[in-house]
Motif scaffolding. Structure first.
Motif: not given
Ligand SMILES: [Zn+2]
Length: 176
Positions: A16, A42, A49, A83
């Motif tokens: 992340h 990400e 995201d 996602h």
């Molecule tokens: Zn994510």
């Protein structure tokens, strides 16, 4: 993570908002000629995201979807809506951006959310990828993207963009 043929050969590192793990992982894997590491990240964009594969650098700010997608394109990388129908996902807003692919099988998402993502990819005419979303070792390889490409970062990235990728579930098939 990604594989080629029937066994794991390729793994993507996508922390992340950080690329710190990319270079050390590539260095560690360099001892194994049959393992390929795809550097990535990400990004928590303003709209949800987005995974970028094929970079060990962060995109410039501000982290809007447009900036991140353009950055991916400029480095020959792949932008993937992560996602979409889960927390921090873009949902239907993904339709507004020129992303390369949609994550249709996320290891941390339920079946309903993954099915919605599949429908999104189909309606946008985009390839669907899988991502383990692993935050610890035991979550690795729950799902994977089978990619039809040579064992080479650029070849794998191009194959994903062309749609030579198929998401696969492998829950429990590999244990540590
Ligand atoms: Zn994510």
């Amino acid at each position: 993570m990604l594989i080629s043929h029937s066994y794991i050969k390729v793994a993507a590192v996508t922390d992340h908002d950080s690329v710190r793990g990319c270079k050390p992982t590539v260095e560690l894997a360099s001892a194994y000629p049959d393992i390929l590491i795809i550097p990535g990240v990400e990004i928590s964009t303003s709209q949800g995201d987005v995974v970028v594969l094929g970079t060990d650098e962060l995109p410039p700010r501000p982290w809007t979807p447009e900036v991140v997608v353009d950055f991916a394109k400029s480095v020959g990388g792949v932008s993937i809506v992560a996602h979409p129908y889960r927390e921090y996902g873009m949902g239907d807003r993904a339709r507004n951006y020129k992303v390369d692919a949609i994550e249709v099988l996320n290891g941390g998402s339920g079946q309903a959310a993954n099915n919605q993502a599949k429908d999104l990819a189909k309606s946008m005419g985009l390839p669907g990828t899988a991502g383990s979303d692993a935050h610890q070792v035991s979550e690795l390889f729950s799902v994977f993207s089978q990619v039809d490409a040579a064992l080479d970062v650029d070849a794998v990235l191009k194959a994903i963009k062309k749609g030579f990728v198929s998401p696969q579930a492998a829950r429990g098939s590999i244990r540590f």
